[in-house]
Design a protein around this motif. Structure first.
Motif, PDB file in Angstrom:
ATOM      1  N   PRO A  54      14.417  -3.405  36.303  1.00  0.00           N
ATOM      2  CA  PRO A  54      15.911  -2.992  36.703  1.00  0.00           C
ATOM      3  C   PRO A  54      16.159  -3.579  38.332  1.00  0.00           C
ATOM      4  N   ALA A  55      17.294  -3.770  38.410  1.00  0.00           N
ATOM      5  CA  ALA A  55      17.701  -4.705  39.768  1.00  0.00           C
ATOM      6  C   ALA A  55      17.319  -3.727  40.806  1.00  0.00           C
ATOM      7  N   GLY A  56      17.497  -2.259  40.657  1.00  0.00           N
ATOM      8  CA  GLY A  56      17.269  -1.365  41.601  1.00  0.00           C
ATOM      9  C   GLY A  56      15.847  -1.277  42.155  1.00  0.00           C
ATOM     10  N   PHE A  57      14.782  -1.959  41.551  1.00  0.00           N
ATOM     11  CA  PHE A  57      13.590  -1.645  41.730  1.00  0.00           C
ATOM     12  C   PHE A  57      13.027  -3.067  42.574  1.00  0.00           C
ATOM     13  N   ILE A  58      13.786  -4.253  42.629  1.00  0.00           N
ATOM     14  CA  ILE A  58      13.301  -5.182  43.012  1.00  0.00           C
ATOM     15  C   ILE A  58      13.094  -5.253  44.524  1.00  0.00           C
ATOM     16  N   LYS A  59      13.831  -4.770  45.286  1.00  0.00           N
ATOM     17  CA  LYS A  59      13.795  -4.512  46.744  1.00  0.00           C
ATOM     18  C   LYS A  59      12.294  -3.812  47.247  1.00  0.00           C
ATOM     19  N   LYS A  60      11.783  -3.205  46.279  1.00  0.00           N
ATOM     20  CA  LYS A  60      10.403  -2.817  46.575  1.00  0.00           C
ATOM     21  C   LYS A  60       9.202  -3.858  46.386  1.00  0.00           C
ATOM     22  N   ALA A  61       9.516  -4.913  45.599  1.00  0.00           N
ATOM     23  CA  ALA A  61       8.605  -6.063  45.445  1.00  0.00           C
ATOM     24  C   ALA A  61       8.245  -6.955  46.509  1.00  0.00           C
ATOM     25  N   ALA A  62       7.568  -6.493  47.583  1.00  0.00           N
ATOM     26  CA  ALA A  62       7.350  -6.932  48.845  1.00  0.00           C
ATOM     27  C   ALA A  62       6.641  -8.414  48.816  1.00  0.00           C
ATOM     28  N   SER A  63       5.950  -8.669  47.672  1.00  0.00           N
ATOM     29  CA  SER A  63       5.254  -9.795  47.613  1.00  0.00           C
ATOM     30  C   SER A  63       5.904 -10.864  46.517  1.00  0.00           C
ATOM     31  N   LEU A  64       7.133 -10.402  45.956  1.00  0.00           N
ATOM     32  CA  LEU A  64       7.777 -11.120  45.022  1.00  0.00           C
ATOM     33  C   LEU A  64       7.982 -12.618  45.602  1.00  0.00           C
ATOM     34  N   LYS A  65       7.497 -13.725  44.603  1.00  0.00           N
ATOM     35  CA  LYS A  65       7.993 -15.031  44.779  1.00  0.00           C
ATOM     36  C   LYS A  65       8.990 -15.342  43.669  1.00  0.00           C
ATOM     37  N   TRP A  66       8.546 -14.871  42.471  1.00  0.00           N
ATOM     38  CA  TRP A  66       9.498 -15.382  41.137  1.00  0.00           C
ATOM     39  C   TRP A  66       9.636 -14.069  40.266  1.00  0.00           C
ATOM     40  N   LEU A  67      11.151 -13.992  40.115  1.00  0.00           N
ATOM     41  CA  LEU A  67      11.671 -12.837  39.042  1.00  0.00           C
ATOM     42  C   LEU A  67      12.171 -13.895  38.053  1.00  0.00           C
ATOM     43  N   ALA A  68      11.390 -13.224  36.926  1.00  0.00           N
ATOM     44  CA  ALA A  68      11.713 -14.157  35.527  1.00  0.00           C
ATOM     45  C   ALA A  68      12.226 -12.900  34.736  1.00  0.00           C
ATOM     46  N   THR A  69      13.645 -12.905  34.632  1.00  0.00           N
ATOM     47  CA  THR A  69      14.184 -11.968  33.575  1.00  0.00           C
ATOM     48  C   THR A  69      14.262 -12.452  32.208  1.00  0.00           C
ATOM     49  N   ALA A  70      14.123 -11.451  31.372  1.00  0.00           N
ATOM     50  CA  ALA A  70      13.894 -11.644  29.827  1.00  0.00           C
ATOM     51  C   ALA A  70      15.364 -11.803  29.408  1.00  0.00           C
ATOM     52  N   ALA A  71      16.629 -11.439  30.352  1.00  0.00           N
ATOM     53  CA  ALA A  71      17.902 -11.523  29.762  1.00  0.00           C
ATOM     54  C   ALA A  71      18.459 -12.989  29.925  1.00  0.00           C
ATOM     55  N   ALA A  72      19.474 -13.166  29.359  1.00  0.00           N
ATOM     56  CA  ALA A  72      20.389 -14.552  29.574  1.00  0.00           C
ATOM     57  C   ALA A  72      21.262 -14.174  30.810  1.00  0.00           C
ATOM     58  N   GLY A  73      21.851 -13.069  30.797  1.00  0.00           N
ATOM     59  CA  GLY A  73      23.009 -12.539  31.805  1.00  0.00           C
ATOM     60  C   GLY A  73      22.201 -12.228  33.066  1.00  0.00           C
ATOM     61  N   VAL A  74      22.562 -12.741  34.276  1.00  0.00           N
ATOM     62  CA  VAL A  74      21.722 -12.539  35.422  1.00  0.00           C
ATOM     63  C   VAL A  74      22.725 -11.913  36.486  1.00  0.00           C
ATOM     64  N   ASP A  75      24.175 -11.551  36.027  1.00  0.00           N
ATOM     65  CA  ASP A  75      25.193 -10.823  37.066  1.00  0.00           C
ATOM     66  C   ASP A  75      24.531  -9.632  38.067  1.00  0.00           C
ATOM     67  N   ALA A  76      23.659  -9.239  37.316  1.00  0.00           N
ATOM     68  CA  ALA A  76      23.015  -7.898  38.241  1.00  0.00           C
ATOM     69  C   ALA A  76      22.281  -8.393  39.023  1.00  0.00           C
ATOM     70  N   LEU A  77      21.804  -9.537  39.005  1.00  0.00           N
ATOM     71  CA  LEU A  77      20.430 -10.086  39.855  1.00  0.00           C
ATOM     72  C   LEU A  77      21.185 -11.013  41.010  1.00  0.00           C
ATOM     73  N   LEU A  78      22.430 -11.073  41.191  1.00  0.00           N
ATOM     74  CA  LEU A  78      22.852 -12.450  41.985  1.00  0.00           C
ATOM     75  C   LEU A  78      22.831 -12.107  43.456  1.00  0.00           C
ATOM     76  N   LYS A  79      23.301 -10.904  43.816  1.00  0.00           N
ATOM     77  CA  LYS A  79      23.369 -10.538  45.331  1.00  0.00           C
ATOM     78  C   LYS A  79      21.978 -10.359  46.102  1.00  0.00           C
ATOM     79  N   ASP A  80      22.169 -11.090  47.449  1.00  0.00           N
ATOM     80  CA  ASP A  80      20.895 -11.067  48.314  1.00  0.00           C
ATOM     81  C   ASP A  80      20.318  -9.638  48.671  1.00  0.00           C
ATOM     82  N   GLU A  81      21.230  -8.718  48.717  1.00  0.00           N
ATOM     83  CA  GLU A  81      20.833  -7.275  49.017  1.00  0.00           C
ATOM     84  C   GLU A  81      19.831  -6.659  48.149  1.00  0.00           C
ATOM     85  N   ILE A  82      19.841  -7.221  46.928  1.00  0.00           N
ATOM     86  CA  ILE A  82      18.671  -6.490  45.930  1.00  0.00           C
ATOM     87  C   ILE A  82      17.288  -7.070  46.157  1.00  0.00           C
ATOM     88  N   TYR A  83      17.095  -8.171  46.990  1.00  0.00           N
ATOM     89  CA  TYR A  83      15.861  -8.885  47.233  1.00  0.00           C
ATOM     90  C   TYR A  83      15.028  -8.493  48.305  1.00  0.00           C
TER      91      TYR A  83
END
Lengths: 321, 321
Positions: A54-83
């Motif tokens: 879920p896009a809303g969880f990503i902010k908490k992934a402090a060590s994240l370097k790579w997000l590999a979504t299983a979806a094709a559509g990434v419109d929910a994952l485009l904004k800087d604010e969620i990272y």
């Protein structure tokens, strides 16, 4: 060891074995989240996240370097604010959905062309008889808006079934699959649809695709046009489409995506004429082939990531795909 | 001048022009019957009859030398008793129906594989949500029983959509279309269906095809098997098929032909599980391409007939096709 966190409900033991083998090669540890709550609570130390996160969880992934979504559509994952920080690689699973979504498109095109909902209704009444003239993919002119994996798979199938002309419409001109007889840029969409039997939308939701299938385009469609949408609902001026259907200015539509989703009870789309609706099911993780391809893509990318090689399906968040 | 009598409701002016041109070449006069009664009353002096001529009328065609039926199935036209004398040539319109019927077959296969009737039902209830796993033509094993025009067109389309294995089953072994990966003779049908995802019947009704899809064959199908029938209903042990569907020993069926036709209200087929019915509409004269191809075949044959050349689609009434 650096951690891969996975939230996915469709994985078989075979998939897990493949992921383990790739993780061993990549020198990473695999952790499966039990559910969304477990994911939200425990993704803080993950270097890599895979699945439907879920896009809303990503902010908490402090060590994240790579997000590999299983979806094709990434419109929910485009904004800087969620990272949580800059520089996170985003990849999607383009390539997994072409088979299943193109089969959906062939099915719904034929259902519309062959009056299948009316025949099903006749059979429900336990009556019998011809309902009149039908049409075929064979000999048709098919316009595919969005020439990625999904659009190209549909184009190939339509061509193999004898479509006379398959026209691709895309953002920029570059080499397209030979399944396309012609390719137009999106700014010439109105020109492209002039002779269309079918206009199939397989677009990602980006700043430039929202509303691209405008009232002006819809009102310029020939009366025999059938409209398919398997990309995102917001590509279409939905009110204009509903009017065109109900006034029989176009011949029909098959929508797997719409605004909003889920569609609320009583929404006018439910009663639009000659309109086949499906609940955004054309490309979900319900087909073995899709799931296999999705896991394979992630595993290939995991090894490439670990080796510092060029990865597949890296999203340019500025463009949106 | 010797007369061609035509009973057909699907002819456009363009078709009539083509027929006139061929008749001029053949040195024959064209007469269009207004309706069936007109045909019955006035076919006595016709050398040639084309279209949908009721079998019961033919006995009165005292001058008949060639009967060109617009249909593909000729089971109603096989018996000597219906003819006024010996030596009448019978041709059918094989080649006209491959496109339309194969598109029907692709459509219904995908509808069964993708749970489409259940999704349509969900949309009717104005509800929303995934209905679970689906299947694809891509990667499937497809058995086509009857490798004529219709079966071959279906095989080509299934192969183009990525079917893993397309097996043809036919009366005698001869060179088949490269769309078939393997070909079995009909006596090995039980062996052929062992690994089938789809078994598609596209058989003419002849003495040797009646009941060929027997209870024994049906009971040996794998549980994932989907059965299509677009040939003749009497090829199938229909009671055994209904049992297999209702007991979920097979995954579904799509029947465009059945026994009897029309299917009477309350017939158990109407309520059989996972069964898509259509009223023998997959290959009628409702598609422009079918009608064009049908007229073209007749015109080519008319010129060949007049010149004493070998004709297309001549039926061996002993074999039945």
């Amino acid at each position: 060891m650096n951690k891969i966190g996975i939230l996915a409900t469709y994985l078989t033991q075979e998939h897990r074995d493949k992921i383990q083998a790739a993780a061993d090669l990549a020198g990473r540890e695999v952790h499966y989240f039990k559910d969304a709550a477990d994911c939200e609570a425990n993704l803080g130390d993950c270097e890599i996240l895979y699945g439907y996160i879920p896009a809303g969880f990503i902010k908490k992934a402090a060590s994240l370097k790579w997000l590999a979504t299983a979806a094709a559509g990434v419109d929910a994952l485009l904004k800087d604010e969620i990272y949580p920080h800059e520089g996170i690689i985003l990849t999607n699973s383009s390539g997994s959905y072409g088979v299943t979504i193109s089969e959906h498109m062939i099915m719904t095109t034929l259902m519309l062309m062959r009056r299948m909902p009316a025949y099903q209704e006749e059979m429900r009444r336990q009556e019998w008889g011809s309902l009149g003239n039908i049409r075929s993919i064979y000999g048709s002119t098919i316009v595919v808006v969005g020439t990625g994996d999904i659009g190209t798979n549909f184009a190939c199938r339509a061509k193999a079934m004898g479509a006379a002309r398959v026209i691709g419409v895309r953002r920029t001109l570059k080499e397209a699959d030979p399944a396309f007889d012609e390719v137009y840029t999106t700014d010439r969409l109105k020109e492209a649809v002039v002779g269309a039997d079918v206009v199939a939308l397989a677009l990602p939701a980006t700043a430039s695709t929202i509303g691209v299938f405008s009232k002006e385009i819809i009102d310029s469609l020939p009366s025999r046009a059938l409209v398919l949408n398997v990309g995102r609902g917001n590509a279409v001026d939905q009110d204009a489409l509903i009017d065109a259907l109900n006034e029989e200015r176009i011949a029909g539509a098959a929508l797997d995506v719409m605004v909003p989703e889920p569609l609320p009870k009583g929404h006018p789309l439910f009663s639009a004429k000659n309109c086949i609706l499906t609940p955004h099911c054309s490309g979900t993780m319900t087909l073995q082939h899709t799931n296999d391809a999705n896991v394979d893509t992630f595993c290939r990318n995991l090894v490439r990531y670990a080796r510092g090689e060029e990865m597949e399906n890296v999203i340019d968040r500025g463009i949106g795909y």
